[in-house]
Design a protein around this motif. Sequence first.
Motif, short mmCIF file in Angstrom:
data_model
loop_
_atom_site.label_atom_id
_atom_site.label_comp_id
_atom_site.label_asym_id
_atom_site.label_seq_id
_atom_site.Cartn_x
_atom_site.Cartn_y
_atom_site.Cartn_z
N GLU A 89 0.83 -1.21 0.00
CA GLU A 89 0.00 0.00 0.00
C GLU A 89 0.86 1.26 0.00
O GLU A 89 0.51 2.26 -0.62
CB GLU A 89 -0.96 -0.02 1.19
CG GLU A 89 -1.98 -1.16 1.11
CD GLU A 89 -3.38 -0.75 1.49
OE1 GLU A 89 -3.65 0.46 1.64
OE2 GLU A 89 -4.22 -1.65 1.62
N ALA A 90 2.01 1.20 0.67
CA ALA A 90 2.92 2.34 0.66
C ALA A 90 3.41 2.62 -0.76
O ALA A 90 3.48 3.77 -1.20
CB ALA A 90 4.10 2.09 1.59
N MET A 91 3.74 1.54 -1.50
CA MET A 91 4.16 1.70 -2.89
C MET A 91 3.04 2.31 -3.73
O MET A 91 3.28 3.19 -4.56
CB MET A 91 4.56 0.34 -3.47
CG MET A 91 5.86 -0.22 -2.91
SD MET A 91 6.14 -1.93 -3.45
CE MET A 91 6.33 -1.69 -5.21
N CYS A 92 1.81 1.82 -3.50
CA CYS A 92 0.67 2.37 -4.24
C CYS A 92 0.52 3.87 -3.96
O CYS A 92 0.28 4.66 -4.88
CB CYS A 92 -0.62 1.64 -3.84
SG CYS A 92 -0.75 -0.05 -4.48
N ALA A 93 0.64 4.26 -2.70
CA ALA A 93 0.47 5.66 -2.33
C ALA A 93 1.56 6.53 -2.95
O ALA A 93 1.27 7.63 -3.44
CB ALA A 93 0.50 5.80 -0.80
N ARG A 98 2.34 10.61 -7.51
CA ARG A 98 3.00 11.07 -8.73
C ARG A 98 2.10 11.01 -9.95
O ARG A 98 2.27 11.80 -10.88
CB ARG A 98 4.24 10.20 -8.99
CG ARG A 98 5.41 10.50 -8.07
CD ARG A 98 6.49 9.43 -8.11
NE ARG A 98 6.75 8.88 -9.43
CZ ARG A 98 7.51 7.79 -9.65
NH1 ARG A 98 8.04 7.16 -8.62
NH2 ARG A 98 7.71 7.36 -10.88
N ARG A 99 1.15 10.08 -9.95
CA ARG A 99 0.47 9.75 -11.20
C ARG A 99 -1.01 10.08 -11.27
O ARG A 99 -1.58 10.10 -12.36
CB ARG A 99 0.67 8.25 -11.48
CG ARG A 99 2.12 7.87 -11.68
CD ARG A 99 2.30 6.37 -11.83
NE ARG A 99 3.70 6.03 -12.12
CZ ARG A 99 4.16 4.79 -12.21
NH1 ARG A 99 3.35 3.76 -12.04
NH2 ARG A 99 5.44 4.58 -12.47
N SER A 142 -2.17 4.09 -8.56
CA SER A 142 -0.74 3.80 -8.75
C SER A 142 -0.39 3.65 -10.23
O SER A 142 0.76 3.79 -10.62
CB SER A 142 -0.35 2.51 -8.02
OG SER A 142 -0.87 1.36 -8.70
N LYS A 143 -1.42 3.36 -11.06
CA LYS A 143 -1.23 3.15 -12.51
C LYS A 143 -0.22 2.03 -12.79
O LYS A 143 0.48 2.03 -13.80
CB LYS A 143 -0.77 4.44 -13.20
CG LYS A 143 -1.65 5.66 -12.94
CD LYS A 143 -3.03 5.52 -13.57
CE LYS A 143 -3.91 6.73 -13.25
NZ LYS A 143 -3.48 7.95 -13.92
N LYS A 190 3.10 14.60 -2.48
CA LYS A 190 4.16 14.25 -1.53
C LYS A 190 4.22 12.72 -1.39
O LYS A 190 3.67 12.14 -0.45
CB LYS A 190 3.92 14.92 -0.18
CG LYS A 190 3.93 16.44 -0.26
CD LYS A 190 3.62 17.08 1.09
CE LYS A 190 3.66 18.60 1.01
NZ LYS A 190 3.27 19.23 2.31
N GLY A 191 4.91 12.08 -2.35
CA GLY A 191 4.92 10.64 -2.43
C GLY A 191 5.50 9.93 -1.22
O GLY A 191 4.92 8.96 -0.73
#
Length: 223
Positions: A89-93, A98-99, A142-143, A190-191
């Motif tokens: 989920e952190a990666m998705c956020a 950004r996307r 997250s695309k 703010k990724g």
Amino acid sequence: MTDNTQTRSETLREQIEEMIAVGTLKPGQHLDETVLAERFGVSRTPIREALIQLASMGIVVIRPRRGAIVAEIGPQQLIEMFEVMAELEAMCARLAARRMSPVEHAVLMATHLACKQARDDADSDAYFYKNEEFHQQIYIGSKNTFLEEQARALQRRLRPYRRLQLRVRNRVTASFEEHGAVVDAIIEGKGDLAAELLRQHIMIQGQRFSDLVASLSALASEA
């Protein structure tokens, strides 16, 4: 297997999965094909197919000559699964920050605000479903299709436990507030902050883990 049989077994899979998610069928409970067939008014064949599908997802365990049971997750494995969920989920956020487009930001905000009524009503079960929609918007944002698929798969395995967490006193209110901070970070691009906030939102440790184990014990005593 005909298309009708396949569609019926997929519908049954979704219904049985929902019964597991909301605690109607509890971890470790035996899944009698005949009883389930009578409950849903179908033959045992689509029930068996549905259980095989659930077993492939890790939600059900099929034991040779002893039938199927709802999968049980021990405390240590539960911690490990939530650790992985937190990182996914952190990666998705981070990627969503950004996307995601302004239109997608608006959808995310609307999904967040849809949780508010359930929070105000102190309805943890209603919040559970709105909460799922909120997190899934971040997966989509997250695309990254592969990442989204992995996050959804683990989210599904952890559904009964995420629902139990929300039944702990004040957890719904805290969850909603944490969502708000995540939304702000994503919209502001703010990724790293969004990732850390969502990681901490998902992680279970310390008192949160003790509360979840206590909830599981209470659930087992009701069985």
